[in-house]
Design a protein around this motif. Structure first.
Motif, mmCIF file in Angstrom:
data_model
loop_
_atom_site.group_PDB
_atom_site.id
_atom_site.type_symbol
_atom_site.label_atom_id
_atom_site.label_comp_id
_atom_site.label_asym_id
_atom_site.label_seq_id
_atom_site.Cartn_x
_atom_site.Cartn_y
_atom_site.Cartn_z
ATOM 1 N N GLU A 72 0.816 -1.215 0.000
ATOM 2 C CA GLU A 72 0.000 0.000 0.000
ATOM 3 C C GLU A 72 0.854 1.271 0.000
ATOM 4 O O GLU A 72 0.499 2.257 -0.646
ATOM 5 C CB GLU A 72 -0.949 -0.007 1.203
ATOM 6 N N ASN A 73 1.943 1.266 0.737
ATOM 7 C CA ASN A 73 2.826 2.444 0.807
ATOM 8 C C ASN A 73 4.311 2.098 0.719
ATOM 9 O O ASN A 73 5.139 2.983 0.534
ATOM 10 C CB ASN A 73 2.597 3.187 2.133
ATOM 11 N N LYS A 76 6.713 3.273 -2.174
ATOM 12 C CA LYS A 76 6.673 4.671 -2.619
ATOM 13 C C LYS A 76 8.012 5.347 -2.354
ATOM 14 O O LYS A 76 8.760 4.964 -1.452
ATOM 15 C CB LYS A 76 5.512 5.387 -1.926
ATOM 16 N N HIS A 109 4.060 -0.545 -6.724
ATOM 17 C CA HIS A 109 3.323 0.723 -6.681
ATOM 18 C C HIS A 109 4.095 1.703 -5.818
ATOM 19 O O HIS A 109 4.180 1.473 -4.636
ATOM 20 C CB HIS A 109 1.925 0.478 -6.116
ATOM 21 N N TRP A 113 5.681 9.504 -8.912
ATOM 22 C CA TRP A 113 4.413 10.076 -8.439
ATOM 23 C C TRP A 113 4.716 11.381 -7.734
ATOM 24 O O TRP A 113 5.755 11.488 -7.064
ATOM 25 C CB TRP A 113 3.758 9.071 -7.472
ATOM 26 N N GLN A 116 3.768 11.564 -1.744
ATOM 27 C CA GLN A 116 4.647 10.708 -0.950
ATOM 28 C C GLN A 116 6.047 10.667 -1.578
ATOM 29 O O GLN A 116 6.694 9.629 -1.691
ATOM 30 C CB GLN A 116 4.019 9.317 -0.751
ATOM 31 N N ASN A 156 2.242 7.381 -11.849
ATOM 32 C CA ASN A 156 0.947 7.450 -11.170
ATOM 33 C C ASN A 156 0.420 8.887 -11.220
ATOM 34 O O ASN A 156 1.167 9.834 -10.928
ATOM 35 C CB ASN A 156 1.165 7.024 -9.707
ATOM 36 N N GLU A 157 -0.832 9.041 -11.627
ATOM 37 C CA GLU A 157 -1.565 10.308 -11.471
ATOM 38 C C GLU A 157 -0.872 11.515 -12.108
ATOM 39 O O GLU A 157 -0.663 12.537 -11.452
ATOM 40 C CB GLU A 157 -1.834 10.571 -9.983
ATOM 41 N N GLN A 233 -7.725 3.252 -11.288
ATOM 42 C CA GLN A 233 -7.733 3.093 -9.826
ATOM 43 C C GLN A 233 -9.115 2.698 -9.311
ATOM 44 O O GLN A 233 -9.240 1.887 -8.411
ATOM 45 C CB GLN A 233 -7.257 4.382 -9.148
ATOM 46 N N GLU A 263 -7.187 -0.097 -7.714
ATOM 47 C CA GLU A 263 -7.343 0.387 -6.331
ATOM 48 C C GLU A 263 -8.820 0.470 -5.963
ATOM 49 O O GLU A 263 -9.267 1.418 -5.300
ATOM 50 C CB GLU A 263 -6.671 1.759 -6.164
ATOM 51 N N TRP A 303 -8.526 -1.746 -2.749
ATOM 52 C CA TRP A 303 -7.513 -0.957 -2.027
ATOM 53 C C TRP A 303 -7.623 -1.198 -0.522
ATOM 54 O O TRP A 303 -7.879 -0.289 0.268
ATOM 55 C CB TRP A 303 -7.605 0.531 -2.401
ATOM 56 N N TRP A 311 -7.972 3.640 3.696
ATOM 57 C CA TRP A 311 -7.502 5.032 3.650
ATOM 58 C C TRP A 311 -8.653 6.025 3.589
ATOM 59 O O TRP A 311 -8.470 7.208 3.835
ATOM 60 C CB TRP A 311 -6.605 5.233 2.417
#
Ligand code: XIL
Length: 455
Positions: A72-73, A76, A109, A113, A116, A156-157, A233, A263, A303, A311
């Motif tokens: 999940e994190n 990053k 993942h 990005w 983060q 990402n994004e 996502q 996600e 997610w 989250w």
């Protein structure tokens, strides 16, 4: 001669019939998300956080239901390269080995990005410097996980909502439009076997943003920039699955890329109630059906495992209950709907995680300076249960000094309590209780978190 031949044939077909009977048990439909998805040539995954892996219900639900894991994190940038060229993959490595030991696919993942992202990167203002830093980050991280990651969210994004223009990030400002393709080229070089994806939110249906991503993928394909997949996502709100989600996935697939739902969660205003949960179930069904209708939609990832750690409440105050398992790891109506849409068969009452099979309530009965007494009451749902398990997570510095009417096993701060025998079987709607004394020498007498299930 002829008679003998017929007899042999008869015996052979009898044997064949027996083999078929053995190979096809009465209930052949798969009973978990991962199994059902596999039977459709898909994987069904979840985001997972290393920090929760010590909670037995968390790991048990992950291992039972899912065959793909996205850290999940832990992958990053702020976690893996907190300062320049100094890498730390330890938390991600633990999740990856957990997944590998259970043959789960792994999604990386994410490599590039705006969020983060450590301050030392956002502060770079020279194009050559940032391009070098980005290439180095990708080479080291994707290189470290090469052979272990099946799909990478390379970028990402990168697009804005509404207009579909590029999002203003340090990469966009300092490197310019070309940063995305540079990232994909670097990722292919670092790990030639992983599928490389572009991932974003609000590109689930057709709109200005998904049009912009579509145009980029079309251009990448035309110019030979290495891209294999697009991640939608799918952070959705209740009752709002885009009606053109399937058409949108189909148009991406037609460009020659796979489509992944990366996600998925469907949030609602909390508290949940039965009518919202029914709408949510129908929404999950629509998403699964849309994916199954598109041969190149090969991955569905939610997610998070449980609403308890989603989250959503932190990011969208007042909203939550977005996932397939509730705070107590019970299956929600959305779980059954997703499983059924995949061709699986929701389980019998009393199966692990079956809704309402068992619930539990915690009360603190007394407390003093450095300890407290607690009681947990376990209540069977609409069917009888033959056993139960309660998992209590104690707070820092607390230990159990006595426990009665239950049999406890301890691992770190997690205490797993089973019946003592006579209080194992519970008729529908009836209860059993156990009690305990916790000592808290540090004076932290806060309540443990308590979850329960069957068996
Ligand atoms: C979220 C995590 O779930 C949180 O724990 C964290 O605090 C913030 O990021 N889009 C993404 C994910 O691509 O990485 C985000 O994950 C959710 C939105």
């Amino acid at each position: 001669m002829r008679r003998a031949f017929t007899a042999v044939l008869g015996a052979a077909s009898l044997l064949l019939a027996m083999l078929v009977a053995v190979a096809l048990p009465a209930s052949a439909a798969p009973g978990t998300l991962g199994e059902a998805a596999a039977a459709k040539g898909r994987v069904f995954g979840t985001a997972a956080a290393q920090g929760h892996m010590g909670e037995s219900a968390y790991a048990t639900t992950l291992d039972r239901e899912f065959n793909q894991l996205t850290p999940e994190n832990e992958m990053k940038w702020e976690t893996t390269e907190p300062s320049r060229d100094s890498f730390n993959f330890s938390a991600a490595d633990q999740l990856v080995s957990h997944a590998q030991a259970r043959s789960m696919a792994v999604r990386g993942h994410t490599l590039v990005w705006h969020s983060q992202l450590p301050g030392w990167v956002s502060g770079i203002s020279s194009r050559d410097d940032l391009l070098g830093v980005m290439r180095n980050h990708i080479a080291k991280e994707a290189g470290h996980f090469a052979g272990k990651v099946d799909y990478w969210d390379v970028v990402n994004e990168a697009f804005q909502d509404g207009s579909g223009a590029r999002r203003d990030s340090v990469f966009q400002r300092v490197i310019g439009d070309g940063y995305i393709e540079e990232a994909f080229r670097a990722a292919r070089q670092a790990d030639p076997n992983a599928k490389l994806c572009y991932n974003d939110y609000n590109i689930d249906g057709q709109n200005a943003k998904s049009n912009a991503v579509y145009t980029m993928v079309q251009d990448f394909k035309a110019r030979g920039v290495p891209i294999d997949c697009v991640g939608l996502q799918a952070h959705l709100t209740l009752g709002n699955v885009p009606s053109d989600m399937q058409a949108n996935m189909q148009r991406f697939a037609a460009l020659g890329v796979d489509v992944h739902i990366t996600e998925l969660d469907i949030r609602m205003n909390t508290p949940a109630d039965s009518s919202k949960l029914a709408t949510q179930a129908n929404d999950y069904k629509k998403v699964v059906q849309a994916c199954l209708a598109v041969p190149r939609c090969t991955v569905i990832t939610v997610w998070g495992i449980t609403d308890k750690y989603s989250w959503v409440p932190d990011t969208f105050p007042g909203e939550g209950a977005a996932l397939l398992f509730d705070d107590n790891y019970n299956k929600k109506p959305a779980y059954d709907a997703a499983l059924e849409a995949l061709g699986g068969e929701p389980g019998d009452p009393g199966d692990p995680g079956d809704p309402g099979s068992v619930s539990c309530a915690y009360t603190r009965t007394s407390q003093w300076n450095n300890g407290f007494n607690g009681q947990v009451t376990i209540t069977a749902g609409s069917s009888a249960i033959s056993s139960w398990t309660v998992v209590m997570t104690l707070n820092s510095g607390q230990t159990i000094s006595a426990l009665w009417n239950g049999s406890a096993g301890t691992s770190g701060n997690v205490v797993t309590v089973k019946p003592v025998g006579w209080n194992s079987t519970l008729a529908a709607g009836t209860s059993a209780s156990f009690g305990f004394t916790a000592s808290a020498p540090g004076g932290n007498v806060s309540d443990p978190s308590v979850t329960c299930g069957t068996p």
